[in-house]
Design an enzyme around this catalytic site. Structure first.
Site, PDB file in Angstrom:
ATOM      1  N   ASP A   1      -3.841   3.723  -2.117  1.00 51.61           N
ATOM      2  CA  ASP A   1      -3.962   3.274  -2.759  1.00 51.61           C
ATOM      3  C   ASP A   1      -4.071   4.333  -3.947  1.00 51.61           C
ATOM      4  OD1 ASP A   1      -5.626   5.668  -1.889  1.00 51.61           O
ATOM      5  OD2 ASP A   1      -7.359   4.482  -2.163  1.00 51.61           O
TER       6      ASP A   1
ATOM      7  N   GLN B   1      -5.915   4.953   2.132  1.00 49.31           N
ATOM      8  CA  GLN B   1      -5.021   5.709   2.901  1.00 49.31           C
ATOM      9  C   GLN B   1      -5.591   6.789   4.027  1.00 49.31           C
ATOM     10  OE1 GLN B   1      -3.337   8.678  -0.089  1.00 49.31           O
ATOM     11  NE2 GLN B   1      -1.825   7.891   0.615  1.00 49.31           N
ATOM     12  N   HIS B   2      -4.508   7.191   4.873  1.00 48.66           N
ATOM     13  CA  HIS B   2      -4.892   7.445   5.994  1.00 48.66           C
ATOM     14  C   HIS B   2      -5.659   7.523   7.060  1.00 48.66           C
ATOM     15  CE1 HIS B   2      -3.823  10.837   3.294  1.00 48.66           C
ATOM     16  NE2 HIS B   2      -4.622  10.943   2.620  1.00 48.66           N
TER      17      HIS B   2
END
Length: 502
Positions: free
Chosen positions: A241, A79-80
């Site tokens: 994820d 992520q991110h």
């Protein structure tokens, strides 16, 4: 005879699983390691091309007869991360990752621009934290102005893989909620948060359209040919994820608590409504199944144990021998495992630290156990916040690399005083991608099969890996955990202000 492929683009590696739903088994699993570029300023980056090369390597290891049976792919991604593209779809700079803390100062800048932390939570459901996508934009504007000037599209890691597979750009709600810009209550971008990130540019125009979690797009013919796949293969919406691991562990209905012991540590649960905390005790994310996913994330989990193993020159495979003469509490050695800074608690400038050593307890076994305990205590600290909100659970579904450790499974059961179950599929995020691909494929064929029904049929636990809490260890860990919290309180004071020169 159909196969569904799940891809997990993680920090340390790319993993591929090919799942046969008729036989109810993974018929192939392959992985490829990834490099990580780390800077003294807290930066953590990867070149997106590395992900693509690793995916190619994984598919090359898949038997040709199996590739011919693939009907859909679901992509899970860390992520991110921020993948900047120009107007031609070319990557402009390395991707800044979830564990990158070099952007922490920009979090306050964005929140101050909207009126503070409380207003930020009011607008989106979450504060801006180091690692989220949003603060990576002003960092890039300041440190990579040429790339920022050419920026035409903002993608997350799993979005970029989907883009490579299909030639199309999209984002789904679960991963989008980790950017910091999504109002998780309405599932819409917050114009105020986007403007606070860059008041001189319409960042919303750079974001791909949001799609439903069961959406799918056909693979690009050239990529299908390159990978040896049928041209009819569908690529599902995918997700972050943690969202994919929720699917892979069967966490698609209320009452289940999942824990992932990977590079980062996560706790997450399914909710059928937004679960926003005004004190930001957890991340109020959307799920990749149409619901919500209150989530606790720590930035240091197997990072801590692997760092200690490397420091003492042994492999984590040797942990049973290394830990043979240790006991709960690690002989009094306490580790704050904040090697990458930390998100929960919010201490982006913190660093790892050891306490309580003396000439008798300063052994590699105790230090290794302290790393494992510190990572587990950090998750327990986040879990306390969920309990404080009135959430309760009957067991923990454990996934990630740490779930394969018998010592760690028992430690989790004892620290949380809850039974621990381990799904039969160890790669929860990749397996979740395969199950989401099944869901998307069914919907594309006009069937109304729900993800909950798919998870109920295909997610199983391994009874041989299930453990119960040990009463004596539960009592011992309750005491040791309180000691960890005292050290954590000291760290809050020590790292309350930005590091010098930040």
């Amino acid at each position: 005879m159909s196969l569904f492929v799940g891809l997990d683009v993680g920090t340390q590696s790319v993993k591929l699983v090919a799942y046969d739903p008729d036989a109810k088994r993974v018929v192939a699993a392959h992985g490829a390691a990834l490099e990580l570029v780390a800077g003294d300023d807290g930066s953590r980056e990867q070149h997106p091309q590395w992900w693509i090369d690793a995916i190619r390597a994984c598919f090359a290891r898949l038997d040709a007869s199996q590739r011919a049976r693939v009907v859909a792919i679901g992509v899970s991604g860390q992520q991110h991360g921020f993948v900047p593209l120009d107007a031609a779809g070319e990557v402009l700079a390395p991707a800044k990752l979830w564990c990158d803390t070099s952007t922490s100062a920009h979090c306050d800048e964005i929140m101050d621009a909207v009126g503070g932390v409380a207003r930020c939570i009011e607008l989106g459901g979450n504060p801006m934290l180091a690692g989220y996508t949003a603060p990576k934009l002003p960092w890039t504007r300041r440190h990579r102005p040429e790339a920022y000037a050419k920026l035409a599209a903002i993608l997350l890691p799993h979005d970029y893989v989907d883009f490579w597979l299909t030639g199309e750009r999209w984002m789904e709600y679960g991963d989008a909620s980790g950017t910091g810009w999504l109002d998780v209550r309405t599932r819409r971008w917050s114009a105020e948060l986007l403007a606070a990130t860059d008041p001189d540019r319409d960042l919303g125009a750079l974001l791909p359209p949001l799609v439903e979690p069961h959406a799918s797009v056909r693979i690009a013919p050239a990529i299908a040919d390159e990978l040896g796949l049928p041209r009819e293969v569908l690529v599902a919406a995918g997700g972050g994820d943690n969202m994919m691991a929720a699917i892979g562990t069967g966490n698609v209905a209320p009452g289940v608590l999942s824990m992932s012991l990977g590079t980062s540590g996560t706790l997450f649960a399914h909710a059928e409504r937004p679960v926003v905390d005004a004190e930001a005790g957890w991340a109020a994310f959307c799920s990749s199944t149409g619901g919500w996913l209150p989530l606790i994330c720590t930035m240091n989990c197997t990072v801590a144990t692997e760092t200690v193993a490397r420091m003492f020159g042994f492999s984590s495979r040797d942990e049973n021998a290394v830990l043979a003469d240790t006991a709960p509490g690690a002989g009094g050695v306490v580790m704050l495992p904040f090697f990458n800074g930390e998100r929960t608690p919010n201490l982006p400038n913190a660093r790892g630290a050891l306490f309580g050593m003396d000439p008798t307890n300063a052994t590699r076994g105790n230090v290794y156990r302290a790393a494992m305990e510190g990572a587990t205590y950090s998750l327990r600290n986040g879990y306390d916040a969920l309990q404080g909100a009135g959430l309760s659970f009957e067991s923990i579904r454990l996934t990630g690399g740490g779930s394969q450790s018998a010592v760690w499974r028992q430690m989790v059961a004892d620290v949380f005083a809850l039974p621990v179950e381990v799904p039969t599929q160890p790669e929860g995020a990749a397996f979740g991608g395969a199950l989401q691909a099944m869901w998307a494929h069914a919907r594309a064929q006009g069937r109304t099969t729900g993800i909950d029904a798919i998870a109920a049929e295909h997610v199983a636990v391994d009874p041989s890996l299930s453990v119960q809490p040990d009463a004596a260890a539960v009592a011992a860990y309750a005491t040791h955990y309180r000691g960890f919290l005292r050290h954590l309180d000291a760290a809050r004071l020590l790292y309350a202000t930005p590091a010098a020169g930040a």
